[in-house]
Scaffold this motif. Structure first.
Motif, PDB file in Angstrom:
ATOM      1  N   PHE A  29      64.809  14.978  59.326  1.00 34.92           N
ATOM      2  CA  PHE A  29      66.184  16.337  59.088  1.00 34.92           C
ATOM      3  C   PHE A  29      66.777  15.420  58.455  1.00 34.92           C
ATOM      4  O   PHE A  29      68.084  15.202  57.632  1.00 34.92           O
ATOM      5  N   SER A  30      66.867  14.097  59.297  1.00 36.70           N
ATOM      6  CA  SER A  30      68.020  13.317  58.805  1.00 36.70           C
ATOM      7  C   SER A  30      68.434  11.982  57.549  1.00 36.70           C
ATOM      8  O   SER A  30      69.540  11.360  57.799  1.00 36.70           O
ATOM      9  N   SER A  31      67.497  12.545  56.919  1.00 36.99           N
ATOM     10  CA  SER A  31      67.100  11.399  55.695  1.00 36.99           C
ATOM     11  C   SER A  31      67.654  12.311  54.318  1.00 36.99           C
ATOM     12  O   SER A  31      67.328  11.905  53.325  1.00 36.99           O
ATOM     13  N   ASN A  32      67.868  13.984  54.588  1.00 37.55           N
ATOM     14  CA  ASN A  32      68.446  14.922  53.515  1.00 37.55           C
ATOM     15  C   ASN A  32      69.194  15.371  53.815  1.00 37.55           C
ATOM     16  O   ASN A  32      70.296  15.484  54.562  1.00 37.55           O
ATOM     17  N   ALA A  33      69.696  15.238  52.378  1.00 33.91           N
ATOM     18  CA  ALA A  33      71.365  16.115  52.891  1.00 33.91           C
ATOM     19  C   ALA A  33      71.196  17.396  52.692  1.00 33.91           C
ATOM     20  O   ALA A  33      69.620  18.063  52.580  1.00 33.91           O
ATOM     21  N   PHE A  47      75.383  29.382  46.246  1.00 32.53           N
ATOM     22  CA  PHE A  47      76.305  28.103  46.757  1.00 32.53           C
ATOM     23  C   PHE A  47      77.474  28.575  48.094  1.00 32.53           C
ATOM     24  O   PHE A  47      78.383  28.178  47.282  1.00 32.53           O
ATOM     25  N   VAL A  48      77.383  27.676  49.125  1.00 30.73           N
ATOM     26  CA  VAL A  48      78.725  27.386  50.143  1.00 30.73           C
ATOM     27  C   VAL A  48      79.057  26.284  49.972  1.00 30.73           C
ATOM     28  O   VAL A  48      80.624  25.782  49.888  1.00 30.73           O
ATOM     29  N   ALA A  49      78.309  25.524  50.099  1.00 29.87           N
ATOM     30  CA  ALA A  49      78.750  23.649  51.711  1.00 29.87           C
ATOM     31  C   ALA A  49      77.338  23.076  51.515  1.00 29.87           C
ATOM     32  O   ALA A  49      76.579  23.579  51.294  1.00 29.87           O
ATOM     33  N   SER A  50      77.631  22.034  51.080  1.00 25.76           N
ATOM     34  CA  SER A  50      76.781  20.904  51.056  1.00 25.76           C
ATOM     35  C   SER A  50      77.098  19.588  51.759  1.00 25.76           C
ATOM     36  O   SER A  50      78.483  19.171  51.549  1.00 25.76           O
ATOM     37  N   ILE A  51      76.659  18.676  52.942  1.00 23.93           N
ATOM     38  CA  ILE A  51      76.634  17.672  53.280  1.00 23.93           C
ATOM     39  C   ILE A  51      74.940  16.072  52.899  1.00 23.93           C
ATOM     40  O   ILE A  51      73.849  16.512  52.802  1.00 23.93           O
ATOM     41  N   THR A  52      75.907  15.047  52.295  1.00 24.92           N
ATOM     42  CA  THR A  52      74.725  14.072  52.441  1.00 24.92           C
ATOM     43  C   THR A  52      74.362  14.510  54.549  1.00 24.92           C
ATOM     44  O   THR A  52      74.513  14.719  54.464  1.00 24.92           O
ATOM     45  N   TRP A  53      73.165  13.817  54.350  1.00 22.47           N
ATOM     46  CA  TRP A  53      72.416  12.788  55.340  1.00 22.47           C
ATOM     47  C   TRP A  53      73.336  12.398  56.110  1.00 22.47           C
ATOM     48  O   TRP A  53      72.588  12.368  57.502  1.00 22.47           O
ATOM     49  N   SER A  54      74.121  11.543  55.182  1.00 18.70           N
ATOM     50  CA  SER A  54      75.520  10.420  56.491  1.00 18.70           C
ATOM     51  C   SER A  54      76.052  11.423  57.608  1.00 18.70           C
ATOM     52  O   SER A  54      76.392  10.799  58.425  1.00 18.70           O
ATOM     53  N   GLY A  55      76.303  12.343  56.346  1.00 14.13           N
ATOM     54  CA  GLY A  55      77.406  13.068  57.206  1.00 14.13           C
ATOM     55  C   GLY A  55      79.331  12.606  55.965  1.00 14.13           C
ATOM     56  O   GLY A  55      80.001  13.141  56.512  1.00 14.13           O
ATOM     57  N   SER A  56      78.391  11.631  55.166  1.00  9.43           N
ATOM     58  CA  SER A  56      79.995  10.980  54.828  1.00  9.43           C
ATOM     59  C   SER A  56      80.723  11.985  53.179  1.00  9.43           C
ATOM     60  O   SER A  56      82.019  11.916  53.263  1.00  9.43           O
ATOM     61  N   SER A  57      79.614  12.995  52.791  1.00 12.41           N
ATOM     62  CA  SER A  57      80.651  13.436  51.633  1.00 12.41           C
ATOM     63  C   SER A  57      80.268  14.621  51.950  1.00 12.41           C
ATOM     64  O   SER A  57      79.321  15.171  52.641  1.00 12.41           O
ATOM     65  N   ARG A 100      66.182  18.576  48.674  1.00 12.59           N
ATOM     66  CA  ARG A 100      65.641  17.537  46.986  1.00 12.59           C
ATOM     67  C   ARG A 100      66.548  16.518  47.016  1.00 12.59           C
ATOM     68  O   ARG A 100      66.112  14.904  46.825  1.00 12.59           O
ATOM     69  N   THR A 101      67.348  16.581  46.258  1.00 13.53           N
ATOM     70  CA  THR A 101      68.176  15.531  45.440  1.00 13.53           C
ATOM     71  C   THR A 101      69.400  15.434  45.607  1.00 13.53           C
ATOM     72  O   THR A 101      70.581  14.691  44.793  1.00 13.53           O
ATOM     73  N   GLY A 102      70.457  15.757  47.300  1.00 11.58           N
ATOM     74  CA  GLY A 102      72.073  15.651  47.129  1.00 11.58           C
ATOM     75  C   GLY A 102      71.837  16.665  47.602  1.00 11.58           C
ATOM     76  O   GLY A 102      71.840  18.036  47.726  1.00 11.58           O
ATOM     77  N   TRP A 108      68.098  25.534  43.904  1.00 15.02           N
ATOM     78  CA  TRP A 108      66.043  25.237  42.918  1.00 15.02           C
ATOM     79  C   TRP A 108      65.969  23.934  43.019  1.00 15.02           C
ATOM     80  O   TRP A 108      65.127  23.285  43.233  1.00 15.02           O
ATOM     81  N   ARG A 109      67.337  23.246  43.975  1.00 16.48           N
ATOM     82  CA  ARG A 109      66.977  21.666  43.903  1.00 16.48           C
ATOM     83  C   ARG A 109      66.503  21.687  45.913  1.00 16.48           C
ATOM     84  O   ARG A 109      66.750  20.287  46.527  1.00 16.48           O
ATOM     85  N   TYR A 110      66.209  23.274  46.476  1.00 16.33           N
ATOM     86  CA  TYR A 110      66.462  22.939  47.635  1.00 16.33           C
ATOM     87  C   TYR A 110      65.164  23.462  48.138  1.00 16.33           C
ATOM     88  O   TYR A 110      64.543  24.813  47.239  1.00 16.33           O
ATOM     89  N   ASP A 111      64.115  23.150  49.246  1.00 20.64           N
ATOM     90  CA  ASP A 111      62.903  22.986  49.313  1.00 20.64           C
ATOM     91  C   ASP A 111      62.623  23.720  50.166  1.00 20.64           C
ATOM     92  O   ASP A 111      61.129  24.456  50.760  1.00 20.64           O
ATOM     93  N   VAL A 112      62.968  23.837  51.385  1.00 19.46           N
ATOM     94  CA  VAL A 112      63.183  24.107  53.049  1.00 19.46           C
ATOM     95  C   VAL A 112      64.261  25.161  53.117  1.00 19.46           C
ATOM     96  O   VAL A 112      65.615  25.007  53.206  1.00 19.46           O
ATOM     97  N   TRP A 113      63.852  26.433  53.371  1.00 18.98           N
ATOM     98  CA  TRP A 113      65.384  27.877  54.018  1.00 18.98           C
ATOM     99  C   TRP A 113      64.636  27.771  55.271  1.00 18.98           C
ATOM    100  O   TRP A 113      63.494  28.379  55.552  1.00 18.98           O
ATOM    101  N   GLY A 114      65.894  28.156  56.381  1.00 20.12           N
ATOM    102  CA  GLY A 114      65.785  29.250  56.771  1.00 20.12           C
ATOM    103  C   GLY A 114      65.994  30.384  56.912  1.00 20.12           C
ATOM    104  O   GLY A 114      65.770  30.731  55.340  1.00 20.12           O
TER     105      GLY A 114
END
Length: 123
Positions: A29-33, A47-57, A100-102, A108-114
């Motif tokens: 999990f920690s490797s993906n946005a 879409f509501v919000a997204s966050i990078t793997w590090s949480g920096s953006s 998958r891409t940031g 469509w850029r998201y491959d796993v959903w809850g």
């Protein structure tokens, strides 16, 4: 295959707050946005919000900017969505997803959903 489980939804009055959590089953999990989406009855998933793997953006859709905050704790494999000043139009099922891409907002850029968690805001 990583699994995502959302929690924290519920019924709240307008102006109130909720914090959603999304727990991932794997440490990869920690490797993906990560992102949050929502879907209201009769409407498309948005879409509501997204966050990078590090949480920096982070990145937000305009209607929630200044009210919602996305964050993550990679030590707990969990991403959060703090929702303040809730409005009736925020009522929807909220989903977290792995990108998958940031930070992009396209589903469509998201491959796993809850499975989603219901948020209902009463006026």
């Amino acid at each position: 295959q990583v699994q995502l489980v959302e929690s924290g939804g519920g019924l709240v009055q307008a102006g109130g707050s909720l914090r959603l959590s999304c727990a991932a089953s794997e440490r990869t999990f920690s490797s993906n946005a990560m992102g949050w989406f929502r879907q209201a009855p009769g409407k498309e998933r948005e879409f509501v919000a997204s966050i990078t793997w590090s949480g920096s953006s982070t990145y937000y859709t305009g209607s929630v900017k200044g009210r919602f905050t996305i964050s993550r704790d990679n030590t707990k494999n969990t991403v959060y969505l703090q929702m303040n000043s809730l409005k009736p139009e925020d009522t929807a099922v909220y989903y977290c997803a792995r990108s998958r891409t940031g930070l992009y907002p396209d589903p469509w850029r998201y491959d796993v959903w809850g499975q989603g968690t219901q948020v209902t805001v009463s006026s």
